[in-house]
Design a protein around this motif. Structure first.
Motif, PDB file in Angstrom:
ATOM      1  N   THR A  19       0.827  -1.209   0.000  1.00  0.00           N
ATOM      2  CA  THR A  19       0.000   0.000   0.000  1.00  0.00           C
ATOM      3  C   THR A  19       0.862   1.260   0.000  1.00  0.00           C
ATOM      4  O   THR A  19       0.549   2.241  -0.683  1.00  0.00           O
ATOM      5  CB  THR A  19      -0.934  -0.010   1.232  1.00  0.00           C
ATOM      6  OG1 THR A  19      -1.660  -1.245   1.270  1.00  0.00           O
ATOM      7  CG2 THR A  19      -1.936   1.141   1.173  1.00  0.00           C
ATOM      8  N   LEU A  20       1.953   1.234   0.747  1.00  0.00           N
ATOM      9  CA  LEU A  20       2.870   2.373   0.785  1.00  0.00           C
ATOM     10  C   LEU A  20       3.531   2.584  -0.580  1.00  0.00           C
ATOM     11  O   LEU A  20       3.606   3.711  -1.079  1.00  0.00           O
ATOM     12  CB  LEU A  20       3.937   2.137   1.853  1.00  0.00           C
ATOM     13  CG  LEU A  20       5.014   3.219   1.978  1.00  0.00           C
ATOM     14  CD1 LEU A  20       4.407   4.527   2.489  1.00  0.00           C
ATOM     15  CD2 LEU A  20       6.142   2.742   2.901  1.00  0.00           C
ATOM     16  N   ASP A  21       4.002   1.493  -1.185  1.00  0.00           N
ATOM     17  CA  ASP A  21       4.663   1.604  -2.481  1.00  0.00           C
ATOM     18  C   ASP A  21       3.709   2.125  -3.551  1.00  0.00           C
ATOM     19  O   ASP A  21       4.139   2.768  -4.516  1.00  0.00           O
ATOM     20  CB  ASP A  21       5.217   0.242  -2.912  1.00  0.00           C
ATOM     21  CG  ASP A  21       6.399  -0.205  -2.067  1.00  0.00           C
ATOM     22  OD1 ASP A  21       6.982   0.651  -1.372  1.00  0.00           O
ATOM     23  OD2 ASP A  21       6.727  -1.404  -2.084  1.00  0.00           O
ATOM     24  N   ALA A  22       2.414   1.853  -3.382  1.00  0.00           N
ATOM     25  CA  ALA A  22       1.405   2.316  -4.343  1.00  0.00           C
ATOM     26  C   ALA A  22       0.926   3.731  -4.039  1.00  0.00           C
ATOM     27  O   ALA A  22       0.060   4.256  -4.744  1.00  0.00           O
ATOM     28  CB  ALA A  22       0.219   1.349  -4.360  1.00  0.00           C
ATOM     29  N   GLY A  23       1.463   4.340  -2.997  1.00  0.00           N
ATOM     30  CA  GLY A  23       1.091   5.708  -2.656  1.00  0.00           C
ATOM     31  C   GLY A  23      -0.287   5.849  -2.060  1.00  0.00           C
ATOM     32  O   GLY A  23      -0.932   6.896  -2.180  1.00  0.00           O
ATOM     33  N   ARG A  24      -0.743   4.790  -1.363  1.00  0.00           N
ATOM     34  CA  ARG A  24      -2.094   4.819  -0.792  1.00  0.00           C
ATOM     35  C   ARG A  24      -2.098   4.993   0.717  1.00  0.00           C
ATOM     36  O   ARG A  24      -3.165   4.942   1.345  1.00  0.00           O
ATOM     37  CB  ARG A  24      -2.862   3.545  -1.184  1.00  0.00           C
ATOM     38  CG  ARG A  24      -3.101   3.451  -2.690  1.00  0.00           C
ATOM     39  CD  ARG A  24      -4.004   2.272  -3.060  1.00  0.00           C
ATOM     40  NE  ARG A  24      -4.181   2.213  -4.508  1.00  0.00           N
ATOM     41  CZ  ARG A  24      -5.085   2.908  -5.198  1.00  0.00           C
ATOM     42  NH1 ARG A  24      -5.907   3.713  -4.531  1.00  0.00           N
ATOM     43  NH2 ARG A  24      -5.175   2.794  -6.505  1.00  0.00           N
ATOM     44  N   CYS A  25      -0.965   5.143   1.329  1.00  0.00           N
ATOM     45  CA  CYS A  25      -0.914   5.426   2.767  1.00  0.00           C
ATOM     46  C   CYS A  25       0.385   6.156   3.060  1.00  0.00           C
ATOM     47  O   CYS A  25       1.371   6.024   2.320  1.00  0.00           O
ATOM     48  CB  CYS A  25      -1.011   4.145   3.597  1.00  0.00           C
ATOM     49  SG  CYS A  25       0.446   3.071   3.506  1.00  0.00           S
ATOM     50  N   PRO A  26       0.432   6.934   4.125  1.00  0.00           N
ATOM     51  CA  PRO A  26       1.667   7.636   4.489  1.00  0.00           C
ATOM     52  C   PRO A  26       2.634   6.688   5.191  1.00  0.00           C
ATOM     53  O   PRO A  26       2.223   5.660   5.720  1.00  0.00           O
ATOM     54  CB  PRO A  26       1.174   8.730   5.439  1.00  0.00           C
ATOM     55  CG  PRO A  26      -0.044   8.128   6.075  1.00  0.00           C
ATOM     56  CD  PRO A  26      -0.687   7.290   5.013  1.00  0.00           C
ATOM     57  N   PRO A  27       3.922   7.021   5.217  1.00  0.00           N
ATOM     58  CA  PRO A  27       4.883   6.194   5.960  1.00  0.00           C
ATOM     59  C   PRO A  27       4.552   6.206   7.444  1.00  0.00           C
ATOM     60  O   PRO A  27       4.021   7.162   7.988  1.00  0.00           O
ATOM     61  CB  PRO A  27       6.224   6.881   5.697  1.00  0.00           C
ATOM     62  CG  PRO A  27       6.005   7.748   4.498  1.00  0.00           C
ATOM     63  CD  PRO A  27       4.557   8.148   4.533  1.00  0.00           C
ATOM     64  N   ARG A  28       4.867   5.107   8.104  1.00  0.00           N
ATOM     65  CA  ARG A  28       4.679   5.028   9.554  1.00  0.00           C
ATOM     66  C   ARG A  28       5.652   5.983  10.238  1.00  0.00           C
ATOM     67  O   ARG A  28       6.776   6.175   9.773  1.00  0.00           O
ATOM     68  CB  ARG A  28       4.912   3.608  10.048  1.00  0.00           C
ATOM     69  CG  ARG A  28       3.865   2.603   9.613  1.00  0.00           C
ATOM     70  CD  ARG A  28       4.277   1.215  10.078  1.00  0.00           C
ATOM     71  NE  ARG A  28       3.332   0.184   9.630  1.00  0.00           N
ATOM     72  CZ  ARG A  28       3.651  -1.098   9.550  1.00  0.00           C
ATOM     73  NH1 ARG A  28       4.864  -1.501   9.865  1.00  0.00           N
ATOM     74  NH2 ARG A  28       2.744  -1.970   9.149  1.00  0.00           N
ATOM     75  N   ILE A  29       5.214   6.493  11.358  1.00  0.00           N
ATOM     76  CA  ILE A  29       6.069   7.371  12.160  1.00  0.00           C
ATOM     77  C   ILE A  29       6.613   6.547  13.311  1.00  0.00           C
ATOM     78  O   ILE A  29       5.855   5.987  14.109  1.00  0.00           O
ATOM     79  CB  ILE A  29       5.276   8.583  12.686  1.00  0.00           C
ATOM     80  CG1 ILE A  29       4.737   9.413  11.518  1.00  0.00           C
ATOM     81  CG2 ILE A  29       6.154   9.423  13.601  1.00  0.00           C
ATOM     82  CD1 ILE A  29       3.843  10.560  11.936  1.00  0.00           C
ATOM     83  N   GLY A  30       7.906   6.496  13.418  1.00  0.00           N
ATOM     84  CA  GLY A  30       8.520   5.743  14.498  1.00  0.00           C
ATOM     85  C   GLY A  30       8.710   4.286  14.173  1.00  0.00           C
ATOM     86  O   GLY A  30       8.387   3.805  13.123  1.00  0.00           O
TER      87      GLY A  30
END
Length: 489
Positions: free
Chosen positions: A478-489
């Motif tokens: 999902t991250l690689d597809a630009g559908r969620c922001p990176p996790r913080i921490g």
């Protein structure tokens, strides 16, 4: 529109020691899974009391919640049930819901919990603010007293016709049964609100479902039969269905009563406004099931044996859609524009501005197919498959479609095909991508087979899955597809 992803997972499919999913810890665990997986949407099926064939699309109320989803452990925490009473519930099949057993145990335990309830005044106050609940409670309590008979077959003519004097007399004589039905809905709403609050705080939004039709045997039709095309005895002259399409070669004869659209329009579509208002209490976004029926709908003569005997009739179009979108600007609506589509459906979808749906499992019959990823548009919700489709691990198109799908997606094995379907959906330009939970699990269990009456709505997710590892895998996709922001921490 933001770029998001989600997972379709019915409440009844959640793991639980009591035979069916519920609104308690297992639901919160699934929210935590979605958050970890970078998913924005939890899509569920209708959550009303299931009717004929245990179908959530044949509910006895468009407003009420299904009592079997009430979490029993939460009732025990409130001191309304004991550990011994919970231990008496048969565990059932961990892979499939046994509805007769579940329904029997819930009625017994909810009645027991109600006998110990200390919040009846709060339940009564809850009902006083919701007109639908008074009608539903009376309908369900009367129905139970007549052994579950449909309201058209109730032996008391006054109750069958919903004559005020008859209903008031019955309520005076059966106050405890009425109070029980109200309390059950109060508890459902309290547990649902807590779950939705938890989900929203975790960044997860709930995508609900608004079935296009209601069941003939329902509180809605009993209480407001003028909204439907019925005769003086409450029998429909024509019923709902669909002509033959890719879901079912013979069409589908649903049997629901059709709407009295001229009456509804003259009333300002108040029935629909009240219905969506209640849905807005439950969901953050609403999928309008069988959206095409708002453009034109399939009317089948009552008594017909097959759906093919029907004909097209004109629906309310933008007269209704415009009212709903203007009354509820805070809600996101999605148009389920699948099935046999005619030009008026496309015109209505364009006029409404709503996102339609596209299904990858219907895509692979040629490069011009509008469901293929390269033909996708931003303003849509793309699915691997809906609850009416086989999961990706069990998907078997005909020979030519399978060959094309594997070539298009660069897949050689069924497992590669499953993974490439998910990758194609995630990386498409569609604003929203949703997959069934089974698609990520590699599970072949199916939720529903359209046109069949038995064996549906039973699939359950087993509890021994390593959800943390799976969530991390889905998150990376999902991250690689630009559908969620990176996790913080």
């Amino acid at each position: 529109m933001e770029r998001t992803a989600g997972i379709l997972m019915p409440v009844f499919s959640l793991p639980s020691p009591y035979g069916i999913g519920s609104l308690g810890q297992s639901a919160r665990d699934f929210v935590d899974f979605l958050r970890r997986a970078g998913q924005t949407w939890w899509q569920i099926l209708p959550v009303g009391p299931a009717g004929n064939g245990d179908s959530p699309y044949q509910s006895v109320s468009t407003h009420a919640g299904n009592p079997v989803f009430i979490d029993l452990d939460l009732l025990a925490e409130d001191g309304l049930l004991t550990a011994e009473e919970l231990a008496s519930i048969p565990a059932g099949d961990s892979r499939a819901v046994d509805y007769p057993a579940v329904n029997a145990s819930r009625v017994r335990l909810l009645r027991l919990a109600f006998s110990r309830a200390r919040d009846r005044d709060s339940a009564a106050a809850f009902a006083a603010q919701r007109l639908w609940l008074r009608d539903y409670a009376a309908y369900q309590a009367i129905k139970d007293s007549f052994g579950g008979l449909p309201w058209q077959d109730w032996p008391d003519e006054g109750l069958r016709r919903r004559e005020p004097s008859a209903v008031e007399r019955w309520q005076a004589e059966h106050g405890e049964d009425l109070a029980y039905q109200i309390w059950v809905q109060y508890v459902f709403s309290k547990q649902w609100t807590a779950l939705k609050t938890y989900a929203n705080a975790a960044g997860v939004r709930i995508l609900g479902d608004l079935p296009i039709y209601v069941s003939l045997d329902s509180a809605d039709v009993w209480a407001e039969r003028e909204q439907f095309l019925l005769d003086g005895e409450g029998r429909p002259a024509a019923v709902a269905g669909v002509p033959p399409d890719y879901f079912c070669a013979e069409g589908q004869l649903w049997g629901n009563p059709l709407y009295n659209w001229p009456y509804m329009k003259a009333d300002g579509f108040g029935w629909w406004i009240r219905r969506v208002e209640r849905a807005g209490e439950l969901f953050d976004a609403i999928r309008i099931d069988h959206f095409r029926a708002l453009a034109s709908y399939w009317s089948v003569p009552a008594g017909a044996s097959i759906a093919k005997e029907g004909r097209w009739e004109t629906g309310p179009g933008m007269d209704l859609v415009g009212v709903l979108t203007s009354w509820f600007p805070h809600l996101r609506f999605i148009a389920e524009d699948l099935g046999m589509l005619t030009p008026d459906v496309g015109e209505l979808l364009k006029a409404s501005g709503l996102p339609g749906m596209k299904v990858l499992e219907f895509a692979f019959d040629g490069p011009e197919n509008g469901y293929l990823p390269h033909n996708c548009v931003k303003n849509c919700v793309l699915y691997t498959g809906t609850h009416d489709n086989a999961p990706a691990a069990a998907w078997t198109a005909d020979g030519t479609e399978t060959v094309y799908a594997k070539r298009y997606l660069g897949a050689k094995t069924p497992e590669e095909l499953r993974r490439r379907l998910l990758l194609a959906g995630q990386t498409s330009v569609a604003d929203t991508f949703i997959a069934q939970m089974q698609d990520y699990l590699g599970d072949t269990g199916r939720i529903n087979v359209p046109g069949t009456a038995n064996g549906n709505w039973r699939w359950r997710m087993v509890s021994d899955v390593d959800l943390n590892a799976l969530a991390d895998e889905i998150y990376q996709l999902t991250l690689d597809a630009g559908r969620c922001p990176p996790r913080i921490g």
